[in-house]
Structures are given as C-alpha cells and as structure tokens.
Design a protein around this motif. Structure first.
Motif, short mmCIF file in Angstrom:
data_model
loop_
_atom_site.label_atom_id
_atom_site.label_comp_id
_atom_site.label_asym_id
_atom_site.label_seq_id
_atom_site.Cartn_x
_atom_site.Cartn_y
_atom_site.Cartn_z
N VAL A 190 34.72 34.45 45.66
CA VAL A 190 34.65 34.50 44.20
C VAL A 190 34.56 33.08 43.66
O VAL A 190 35.34 32.20 44.04
CB VAL A 190 35.88 35.22 43.62
N THR A 191 33.59 32.86 42.79
CA THR A 191 33.40 31.54 42.19
C THR A 191 33.37 31.64 40.68
O THR A 191 33.17 32.71 40.11
CB THR A 191 32.07 30.92 42.66
N ASP A 192 33.57 30.49 40.03
CA ASP A 192 33.47 30.45 38.57
C ASP A 192 32.07 30.00 38.17
O ASP A 192 31.17 29.89 39.01
CB ASP A 192 34.57 29.57 37.98
N ALA A 193 31.89 29.71 36.89
CA ALA A 193 30.58 29.33 36.38
C ALA A 193 30.10 28.00 36.92
O ALA A 193 28.91 27.68 36.86
CB ALA A 193 30.59 29.30 34.86
N ALA A 194 31.02 27.20 37.47
CA ALA A 194 30.67 25.91 38.06
C ALA A 194 30.53 26.00 39.58
O ALA A 194 30.46 24.97 40.26
CB ALA A 194 31.72 24.86 37.70
N ALA A 195 30.50 27.23 40.13
CA ALA A 195 30.36 27.50 41.56
C ALA A 195 31.58 27.05 42.36
O ALA A 195 31.51 26.91 43.58
CB ALA A 195 29.09 26.86 42.13
N ARG A 196 32.73 26.84 41.69
CA ARG A 196 33.96 26.48 42.38
C ARG A 196 34.63 27.75 42.90
O ARG A 196 34.69 28.76 42.20
CB ARG A 196 34.91 25.74 41.44
N VAL A 197 35.15 27.69 44.12
CA VAL A 197 35.78 28.85 44.73
C VAL A 197 37.17 29.04 44.12
O VAL A 197 37.92 28.08 43.90
CB VAL A 197 35.87 28.68 46.26
N LEU A 198 37.51 30.32 43.87
CA LEU A 198 38.75 30.67 43.20
C LEU A 198 39.69 31.44 44.12
O LEU A 198 39.25 32.12 45.05
CB LEU A 198 38.46 31.53 41.97
N THR A 199 40.98 31.37 43.82
CA THR A 199 41.98 32.20 44.49
C THR A 199 42.03 33.56 43.81
O THR A 199 41.44 33.76 42.74
CB THR A 199 43.37 31.56 44.40
N PRO A 200 42.75 34.54 44.39
CA PRO A 200 42.88 35.84 43.72
C PRO A 200 43.50 35.76 42.33
O PRO A 200 43.25 36.63 41.49
CB PRO A 200 43.77 36.63 44.69
N ALA A 201 44.28 34.71 42.08
CA ALA A 201 44.88 34.54 40.75
C ALA A 201 43.97 33.81 39.78
O ALA A 201 44.33 33.59 38.62
CB ALA A 201 46.21 33.79 40.88
N GLY A 202 42.78 33.40 40.25
CA GLY A 202 41.83 32.73 39.38
C GLY A 202 41.95 31.22 39.37
O GLY A 202 41.27 30.55 38.58
N ALA A 203 42.79 30.66 40.23
CA ALA A 203 42.93 29.20 40.30
C ALA A 203 41.81 28.61 41.14
O ALA A 203 41.35 29.21 42.12
CB ALA A 203 44.28 28.83 40.91
N VAL A 204 41.36 27.42 40.75
CA VAL A 204 40.31 26.72 41.50
C VAL A 204 40.89 26.13 42.79
O VAL A 204 41.99 25.57 42.78
CB VAL A 204 39.71 25.59 40.64
#
Length: 579
Positions: free
Chosen positions: A525-539
């Motif tokens: 799962v990544t954000d709009a900046a293609a950074r990978v996220l944890t299940p809680a949404g942290a980068v």
C-alpha cells in the motif's frame, strides 16, 4: 462496534505494533540469520526491478543527479514489460492531444472515479492523472523512446462519464535495437515472438485478425512488411511493443550512466534508525550490501509466479502456469515490504484475462472471444457472460459464476475467416492442442458436448438461442455489442451486429478457458507520493513502491489498454522525484 470490526481493528493494531518493532529494530529483516555481506556499495537510490516502473524511476533519479542503481533478479532486463504489448494508459498526454483527442484532466478524473470508485484513495487517483502526462514528456526528452496514439482503441468503459469511445491509449513507436549495443542480448524476450520480416504495432492486431476478409486488414499486413524493409534498409534493428518500451528505457539508462545488475536477487531491505537505508543482495554467489542514502524503490513486479502466495491470497482454482508475467515475478519485493511492517491490499486480484492453456504456454485471448461466431459456456453448457467485455471483467465473472474452466465454442465459418493467435485462417489447428486437452472438435454439437463434458441438450439449446439473437443483432441476454468497446476486435463486415454471428457451419471447435493474467495487481500500500505505508497509514521512511509490487491505482477495475504500464511508469516517476 461489532465483534468482526473489533477483531479487524485488533489485527491492524497488532500488525502496526509489529511493524514498529521491526522498523525500530535496526536489523536486516529476514537477513538477520544470513551471512554478513562481503562487499558494500554506496548509492543514493537503489531500485529493485528493471521493468517499466523501475527503469522510469531510475531515469528520473539519474537525471536529478542521484547515484542510482537498478537491481534485477533475472538474467535479462525488462521483466513483464518486455513481454507485453506495451499499451500505456495516460490520459491527457501530449501524444493524444496532438492526435486531436478531446481529452482533459477533468474528463479523465471523472472517468477514473467512475471506473475505480472508492477502491483507491482519490489523492492517489489525482496523483496519477497529475503526473502521468509529465512522465511521458520526460521519457521522450531523456530517452530515444517515442510514442504513437492507438487510434480507435476505446477506453474499456467508454459509455461512462469521461470515457473515450476512440480511446486515449498510446504505445511505443519503433525503436532501433542497435542503440542498445551489447545490451540487446540481455533484453527479456517477447511473450509471443513476431514472425521475421515484419514490424508490428499493438494497434495492428485488430486488423491483422481480419486480413483475409477486410481491405484495411490486408493493407495493414502489407504495411508491416514495408515498415520492416524500410527499417532494415536504414540499418536498423526494429523493435516494437514491449521490446521497444523496455529497450528504449534501457537505452536512456545507458546514456545516463545507470548500472543495471542482472542475476542479482534482493534478499532483504536494511533498516537503520527507523528508516530503510539499503538492500541486501545475492550477487555472484555472495551477499552484498547496497546502501541507498535517499531510499529504496521497490518495482519488482507481482507474485504471479509464487504458488504459495497465490494459494494464500487468491481464489481457487489458481496456479502459476496460466500467467503471462515474467518468471522472476515471485513476490520478493512484497514479502520484503511485509517484513518491515508494510500494509498490502488487492492481493486477491490480478490483471485477469480469459486464457487458453496451450502446450507451448498460456495464450491470453483478446480478439478471439469478441469475433462473431464465438460464445463462452460454463460446465453446464450455458452462456454466463458478455464474451466481448473487458478481459478482467470476464474472469471476475468466471469466478463469480463458478465457470472455471469455461469453454469458448466457435464454428468453422469463424475458423475460415479469422486469424487465431498466429495461425492463419483455414489452416488446421495443431495436433498438440488436441493432445493436451486445450481444444476439442466435432462435426455435431452433441459430439462436441461429449468431448467437452457438458450436457449435449444444454449446449444445443444455448447455441440455438444465441443464433437467434445473433441474427436479430441484439444480445438481450448478456448485452454483447451494447458498448463501443465490444466492437473494437469485431468484424465490421458482419451485420447487423459486428460481434454477433450464428454458429452454424460444422465442424465445431471448443477451447478450454482458464483465468490467466498479465500479472497480479495486489501489493504494498502506497500513498500519493508512492511511499509505502503501514496498516495504520504511517509512512515507512525510505521505502517506495511502484508497478505490480504496489497495490494498483486501478483498484479492482481496468480503465483501458495500458492500465498496468501507465500507472507503473507514473508512480516510478513520482517516487524518484520525491525520494
């Protein structure tokens, strides 16, 4: 809150806690028990995978002045990209605008929202649409790649808001393989090799299928030969489709001085002080550490070739023999992300397509199931789907209706008119197709049904009803022909509906159809900046992902031709600009 929601939240909290422990532990994930690296290399950016996502990211990073390394597990570069048709779905880019396509960001956003819905965050959809056109322009300025508009190839849902009935997909123009020098020998081969003496673009296949019965089809065949002659006369080694895209990107990296390590498998990502700072790599029989000061971009493809992961995450029946994905796509990058606490999504899905399990390898059906004179039936001998629908939708329906495997039934009139795979009209089917059970034929429908293992009465009734609908020109049962997309691979000479014709001329033929794919679409799962996220949404600092190693921006859908490669290149572009 109900118990199920509490349980899900508990699992997410547990995963988040575990992720924090792993990220904060400053160890080499799975590599903790591995031998110490014998050599250390220092770069700014390490990129895992040499497909379109990875090489686009590498080109961007290099042009930003960053010391960049591409790490490829296979002995060839290009991954699934090199094997593909290389359609690229990037709305509102300079190629389609120059071709007169009335596209805009607003239209594309409305269409993507209608197709993807709430499966993917709106900011990721917006990032794709914002950066895609700039990515195409960047690639053309910094590599030998040029692109062509795939004129007339519709979006897959052209009737939805913002859809384009005449399409907005592009593909690589012809690329001269000589520009790769010795690296040409290291290009991953195409999924289906082209015959010698022709230059074929992806948009040509629609017409090649009809070459015996259509003037434009015949003209296209002649033009393919002429293109080849012109290219050879100029001393070129012409490459098209996935070969051109992968080759052109690699040529760009050669000019930018970016090394690509082949036969180099990523073992783990290195974490220091809560940040991903490098990767452990198996190279030349030894473990080496690649330090990446800015971070690591995972573009290692999906997990289509890993039976354990497919069995764990995907619906049965499934396997690793029906995919067109590169043999090296075994989910390494996804597993490495999980080890450092990443979330995953869409793991149950893939870039599906109805596929014939031929003895020489799976064959992904595009035009064959759309052409008039064909239907698909389930084990009960009954139709269950609009055969001309987008290929991903057809397989979703196969699973939903329990139609795995299914059968595609055609008559001899169909065989007399159309190219099938690379087999010309009128020619007999190979004996090996019969021997491995991919194909059965019979003079009567009852005889065909017996060989298929379906009820003869049901098959005869199904075809009788379909024949009546075909003659009337309207498929009231499954709406084949209602969408402009349904007619793209059809036969314009057939009236009143170009994708409907009765099955009446014996012998009859039935091809086994299984749920093949171009690759899996679930991943990190990544954000709009293609950074990978944890299940809680942290980068997870220092870790980025693009391509099929990341959860697709298309969600469970498929907007148009090139919805795999277009976003892959775009999020590689985004990652390398933000790293």
């Amino acid at each position: 809150m109900d118990r199920d929601s509490e349980a899900k939240m508990g699992r997410r909290q547990l995963l988040h806690s575990a992720a924090g422990a792993i990220v904060g532990s400053q160890v080499l994930g799975r590599g903790a028990a591995r031998a110490e690296p014998v050599q250390v290399f220092d770069y700014d950016v390490a990129i895992i995978g040499s497909g379109a996502a990875g090489m686009t990211a590498a080109l961007v990073a290099a042009k930003r002045g960053l010391r960049t390394l591409v790490i490829e597990k296979a002995g060839k570069f290009g991954g699934s990209t090199a094997r593909s048709g290389a359609g690229i779905w990037i709305p509102n880019n300079e190629i389609v605008l120059a071709a007169g396509v009335p596209d805009s960001k607003a239209l594309a956003a409305a269409y993507l929202a209608a197709v993807v819905g709430g499966d993917v965050a709106r900011d990721r959809q917006a990032a794709f649409l914002d950066h895609g056109p700039a990515m195409i322009s960047f690639v053309m300025r910094n590599s030998p790649l040029r692109f062509r508009f795939m004129e007339g190839y519709p979006d897959y849902y052209p009737e939805r808001t913002g859809g384009m009935p005449h399409g907005r997909s592009i593909e690589p123009d012809m690329f001269d393989g000589n520009l790769l020098g010795e690296e040409l020998a290291h290009l991953n081969p195409a999924y289906m090799p082209l015959p010698d003496g022709v230059v074929v673009f992806g948009a040509d296949y629609k017409w090649l299928t009809l070459a015996l019965v259509n003037a434009k089809g015949a003209a296209t065949a002649v033009e393919m030969v002429a293109r080849y002659g012109k290219a050879v006369a100029c001393g070129k080694k012409p490459l098209t489709m996935g070969q051109a895209l992968a080759g052109g990107l690699r040529a760009g990296l050669l000019s930018a001085g970016v090394p690509v390590w082949l036969n180099s498998a990523m073992l783990d990502v290195k974490v220091e002080g809560g940040r991903v700072t490098g990767v452990l790599v198996q190279r030349d029989g030894a473990s080496v550490l690649v330090r990446a000061k800015r971070g690591v971009i995972v573009a290692s493809g999906g997990f289509e070739r890993d039976l354990t992961m497919r069995t764990r995450y995907q619906e049965q029946p499934i396997g690793v023999d029906w995919t067109m994905g590169a043999t090296s796509n075994t989910g390494d990058g996804i597993r490495a992300g999980l080890e450092v606490g990443a979330a995953v999504a869409l793991m149950d899905d893939a870039w599906w397509g109805p596929t014939i399990p031929l003895p020489e390898g799976p064959y992904f059906c595009l035009s064959e199931r759309t052409l008039p004179g064909s239907i698909m039936v389930d084990a009960g001998g009954k139709r269950f789907v609009n055969e001309a629908a987008p290929y991903s939708d057809v397989v979703h329906t196969m699973y939903q209706k329990g139609a795995v495997p299914a059968w595609m039934v055609v008559d001899q009139n169909y065989r007399n008119r159309y190219l099938f795979r690379d087999l010309g009209p009128l020619l007999p089917f190979p004996a090996s197709w019969y021997e491995n059970g991919s194909l059965v034929s019979a003079v009567t429908l009852a005889g065909l049904a017996a060989k298929m293992g379906v009820p003869p009465d049901a098959l005869e009734q199904t075809i009788a009803r379909f024949n009546g609908l075909a003659l009337a020109g309207t498929d009231v049962d499954f709406h084949r022909g209602d969408s402009a997309y349904d007619h793209y691979f059809a036969d314009p000479a057939v009236c009143p509906n170009s994708c409907l014709a009765p099955l009446s001329l014996p012998p009859f033929h039935a091809f086994k159809i299984v749920p093949g794919d171009l690759g899996t679409k679930g991943g990190l799962v990544t954000d709009a900046a293609a950074r990978v996220l944890t299940p809680a949404g942290a980068v997870i600092p220092g870790l980025y992902a693009a391509g099929n190693a990341s959860a697709a921006v298309m969600g469970h859908s498929y907007a148009g031709a090139g919805s795999t490669i277009g976003p892959a290149m775009t999020f590689g572009f985004i990652a390398a600009n933000g790293i």
